[in-house]
Design an enzyme around this catalytic site. Structure first.
Site, mmCIF file in Angstrom:
data_model
loop_
_atom_site.group_PDB
_atom_site.id
_atom_site.type_symbol
_atom_site.label_atom_id
_atom_site.label_comp_id
_atom_site.label_asym_id
_atom_site.label_seq_id
_atom_site.Cartn_x
_atom_site.Cartn_y
_atom_site.Cartn_z
ATOM 1 N N ARG A 1 -58.967 31.006 51.319
ATOM 2 C CA ARG A 1 -58.719 32.366 51.011
ATOM 3 C C ARG A 1 -59.004 33.077 52.542
ATOM 4 O O ARG A 1 -59.210 34.055 52.444
ATOM 5 C CB ARG A 1 -59.465 32.958 50.007
ATOM 6 C CG ARG A 1 -58.551 33.687 48.959
ATOM 7 C CD ARG A 1 -59.492 34.203 48.017
ATOM 8 N NE ARG A 1 -59.223 33.606 46.489
ATOM 9 C CZ ARG A 1 -60.296 33.357 45.705
ATOM 10 N NH1 ARG A 1 -61.663 33.304 46.110
ATOM 11 N NH2 ARG A 1 -60.010 32.812 44.689
ATOM 12 N N CYS B 1 -68.306 36.979 54.350
ATOM 13 C CA CYS B 1 -69.060 35.697 53.871
ATOM 14 C C CYS B 1 -70.167 35.449 55.106
ATOM 15 O O CYS B 1 -70.125 36.227 55.913
ATOM 16 C CB CYS B 1 -68.147 34.366 54.151
ATOM 17 S SG CYS B 1 -67.082 34.135 52.438
ATOM 18 N N LYS C 1 -55.152 23.871 37.182
ATOM 19 C CA LYS C 1 -55.595 22.536 38.396
ATOM 20 C C LYS C 1 -55.266 21.167 37.641
ATOM 21 O O LYS C 1 -55.082 21.281 36.236
ATOM 22 C CB LYS C 1 -57.287 22.685 38.227
ATOM 23 C CG LYS C 1 -57.573 24.137 39.072
ATOM 24 C CD LYS C 1 -59.225 24.253 38.887
ATOM 25 C CE LYS C 1 -59.798 25.362 39.614
ATOM 26 N NZ LYS C 1 -59.031 26.565 39.220
ATOM 27 N N ASP D 1 -55.422 21.940 43.185
ATOM 28 C CA ASP D 1 -55.217 23.083 42.667
ATOM 29 C C ASP D 1 -54.067 23.688 43.283
ATOM 30 O O ASP D 1 -53.663 24.109 44.434
ATOM 31 C CB ASP D 1 -56.242 24.196 43.095
ATOM 32 C CG ASP D 1 -56.382 25.338 42.232
ATOM 33 O OD1 ASP D 1 -55.560 25.488 41.355
ATOM 34 O OD2 ASP D 1 -57.600 26.184 42.244
ATOM 35 N N ARG E 1 -54.494 33.251 36.729
ATOM 36 C CA ARG E 1 -53.445 32.082 36.470
ATOM 37 C C ARG E 1 -53.821 31.296 35.241
ATOM 38 O O ARG E 1 -53.082 30.669 34.737
ATOM 39 C CB ARG E 1 -53.771 31.216 37.514
ATOM 40 C CG ARG E 1 -53.148 31.695 38.676
ATOM 41 C CD ARG E 1 -53.617 30.968 40.151
ATOM 42 N NE ARG E 1 -53.315 29.568 40.012
ATOM 43 C CZ ARG E 1 -54.059 28.625 40.468
ATOM 44 N NH1 ARG E 1 -54.643 29.079 41.624
ATOM 45 N NH2 ARG E 1 -53.775 27.233 40.259
ATOM 46 N N TYR E 2 -54.911 31.843 34.156
ATOM 47 C CA TYR E 2 -54.949 31.272 32.879
ATOM 48 C C TYR E 2 -54.995 32.386 31.807
ATOM 49 O O TYR E 2 -55.569 33.424 32.434
ATOM 50 C CB TYR E 2 -56.275 30.515 32.862
ATOM 51 C CG TYR E 2 -56.297 29.274 33.935
ATOM 52 C CD1 TYR E 2 -55.933 28.102 33.480
ATOM 53 C CD2 TYR E 2 -56.863 29.606 35.237
ATOM 54 C CE1 TYR E 2 -56.093 26.840 34.370
ATOM 55 C CE2 TYR E 2 -57.078 28.437 36.124
ATOM 56 C CZ TYR E 2 -56.672 27.035 35.648
ATOM 57 O OH TYR E 2 -56.452 26.317 36.478
ATOM 58 N N CYS F 1 -61.560 27.219 54.772
ATOM 59 C CA CYS F 1 -61.392 28.389 53.812
ATOM 60 C C CYS F 1 -59.896 28.294 53.332
ATOM 61 O O CYS F 1 -58.889 28.219 53.960
ATOM 62 C CB CYS F 1 -61.754 29.632 54.327
ATOM 63 S SG CYS F 1 -61.656 31.051 53.146
ATOM 64 N N ASP G 1 -56.790 22.250 49.921
ATOM 65 C CA ASP G 1 -55.478 22.927 49.791
ATOM 66 C C ASP G 1 -54.685 22.869 50.863
ATOM 67 O O ASP G 1 -55.157 22.592 51.822
ATOM 68 C CB ASP G 1 -55.713 24.537 49.251
ATOM 69 C CG ASP G 1 -56.705 24.480 47.987
ATOM 70 O OD1 ASP G 1 -56.272 23.841 46.958
ATOM 71 O OD2 ASP G 1 -57.771 25.325 47.841
ATOM 72 N N CYS H 1 -66.071 29.355 56.516
ATOM 73 C CA CYS H 1 -66.072 27.792 56.589
ATOM 74 C C CYS H 1 -64.509 27.439 57.066
ATOM 75 O O CYS H 1 -63.602 28.305 56.927
ATOM 76 C CB CYS H 1 -65.975 27.448 54.853
ATOM 77 S SG CYS H 1 -67.032 27.903 53.793
ATOM 78 N N ARG I 1 -59.049 33.671 31.480
ATOM 79 C CA ARG I 1 -59.879 33.558 32.641
ATOM 80 C C ARG I 1 -59.190 34.223 33.861
ATOM 81 O O ARG I 1 -57.970 34.155 33.976
ATOM 82 C CB ARG I 1 -60.008 32.072 33.453
ATOM 83 C CG ARG I 1 -61.249 31.383 32.702
ATOM 84 C CD ARG I 1 -61.121 29.889 33.076
ATOM 85 N NE ARG I 1 -59.789 29.682 31.789
ATOM 86 C CZ ARG I 1 -59.392 28.070 32.137
ATOM 87 N NH1 ARG I 1 -59.821 27.241 32.717
ATOM 88 N NH2 ARG I 1 -58.467 27.691 31.172
HETATM 89 C C1 LIG Z 1 -60.057 27.688 39.204
HETATM 90 C C2 LIG Z 1 -59.417 29.053 38.624
HETATM 91 C C3 LIG Z 1 -60.016 29.213 37.418
HETATM 92 C C4 LIG Z 1 -61.063 28.489 36.897
HETATM 93 O O1 LIG Z 1 -60.855 27.396 36.433
HETATM 94 P P1 LIG Z 1 -61.804 26.518 35.670
HETATM 95 O O2 LIG Z 1 -61.235 24.930 35.726
HETATM 96 O O3 LIG Z 1 -61.961 27.147 34.271
HETATM 97 O O4 LIG Z 1 -63.077 26.242 36.423
HETATM 98 C C5 LIG Z 1 -59.635 30.485 37.132
HETATM 99 N N1 LIG Z 1 -58.771 31.371 37.666
HETATM 100 C C6 LIG Z 1 -58.263 30.917 38.696
HETATM 101 C C7 LIG Z 1 -57.188 31.708 39.443
HETATM 102 C C8 LIG Z 1 -58.818 29.674 39.438
HETATM 103 O O5 LIG Z 1 -57.935 29.519 40.532
#
Ligand SMILES: *Cc1c(COP(=O)(O)O)cnc(C)c1O
Length: 359
Positions: free
Chosen positions: A119, A110, A327, A320, A97-98, A117, A283, A114, A101
């Site tokens: 997911r 798990c 986020k 989120d 999503r970024y 959860c 969420d 939880c 990352r």
């Molecule tokens: C939260 C998240 C991240 C990491 O976010 P940071 O703000 O860098 O901790 C990366 N990818 C996804 C899909 C996320 O939901």
């Protein structure tokens, strides 16, 4: 090793009946709780159950791990994929999503399930762990996408996997020179602290040698009582080995949604060198209406944390949302308004101050 982590994992209670028979004799089971358990199964380790003080939903530990009839309350916005991860998956096990990352969903399982959860679509699926062929495909994808330099290993809980599988995951990521940081997301410091053996810590610490990626552990403590001596010891082993540990808490009604509890949690984490990193607004997942809070609750808690805690002990309060937005940080408003060459700001206690623009 009579009480190895593997044995503790195998011996987790996997139904309400088992939980009552083995760990929580005072547990009263209603038909609604059985229905909730059919929708999202139970798993509770003996360690986590031992943290329960009262066997009812007023107990913050019990509330996080025991199926509740309130999970049956429907909500029009509840989703099985509240962060819309599936449309952002270039490979079945990757979520991006970024630009820089990506998340690797290493396994479905798990130690404890939880109730909050987000997911459940993954954790309730019960599929196999990431295979060597899938790891090779992930490494190939990462090599073709060198902008992704930070890989979050999540699931499920990747550390329920045997040491050899954890090492294989880290080996695959190490084989991609553009991967600079690996973050391992795990609830085990709270639910199965015995997992953090010398052997595992050695594997995690070794990943960085010879120019490999920096390795962080993202823990998930939601209540100060989860910081049992064994949990603190697990975190200390990681930090002593040069692995920074940060915490991602979730704000949950009846668990930690009051300023004193959250302050105590952050203070306790900071003292054991675990940095409170995120406080997540819950969420819009299925079956968690009774655990969600209004946004105003979190803002009130953050104002209290700002006033009382050292800077490094204060988490970022985030929402989120689904999709590509990323986020969203939520903070009590401190910038009040702009007035002719000045900006009016307000301190935590409401005291206004006018900060002038440069002459
Ligand atoms: C939260 C998240 C991240 C990491 O976010 P940071 O703000 O860098 O901790 C990366 N990818 C996804 C899909 C996320 O939901």
């Amino acid at each position: 090793m009579a009480d190895s982590w593997q044995r503790q994992l195998r011996r987790a209670a996997r139904s309400l009946d088992e939980l009552r028979a083995r760990f929580l004799p005072g547990l009263e089971i209603t038909p609604e709780m059985r229905e909730a358990e059919r929708r999202f199964p139970t798993a509770v380790t003996e360690h986590y159950a031992s943290l329960v003080e009262r066997p009812d939903f007023s107990d913050p530990i019990f509330r996080q791990c025991v199926p509740s009839g309130e999970e049956l309350v429907p909500a029009p916005w509840a989703s099985r994929d509240p962060l819309a991860e599936e449309p952002c998956s270039p490979l079945p096990r990757l979520v991006r999503r970024y630009p820089d990352r990506a998340v690797l969903l290493a396994c479905d399982a798990c130690a404890c399930r939880c109730r909050h959860c987000f997911r459940k679509r993954v954790s309730a699926r019960g599929g196999p762990a990431v295979s060597d062929a899938e790891l090779a495909a992930v490494a190939r994808w990462l090599r073709a996408n060198p902008r992704v330099e930070d890989v979050l290993v999540s699931g499920g809980d990747p550390l329920v996997l045997p040491d050899a599988r954890v090492a294989a995951i880290l080996g695959a990521l190490r084989s991609v020179p553009t991967v600079r940081v690996v973050r391992i997301a795990t609830r085990l410091p709270a639910t199965l602290p015995a997992r953090f053996t010398r052997g595992l810590v050695r594997i995690l610490a070794a990943a960085r040698r010879g120019g490999g990626p920096a390795v962080f552990v993202s823990a998930h403590f939601n209540h100060p009582r989860e910081l049992a001596p064994e949990a603190a010891e697990a975190c200390a082993r990681l930090v002593d080995a040069g692995i920074p540990v940060q915490n991602q808490a979730v704000l949950l009604r009846g668990v930690n949604d009051d300023p004193a509890t959250m302050e105590a949690l952050c203070r306790a984490l900071y003292r054991i060198r675990v940095r409170p990193y995120y406080l997540f607004q819950a969420d819009l997942a299925e079956g968690i209406e009774h655990l969600r809070t209004p946004l105003a609750t979190g803002l009130r808690i953050m104002a209290r944390l700002r006033a009382n805690l050292s800077g490094p002990a204060i988490p970022n309060f985030c929402l989120d949302p689904p999709g590509h937005a990323g986020k969203i940080e939520l903070a009590p408003a401190t910038v009040a308004r702009r007035v002719r060459g000045t900006t009016e700001v307000r301190a935590g206690d409401g005291t206004p101050f006018r900060y002038p623009d440069p002459v």
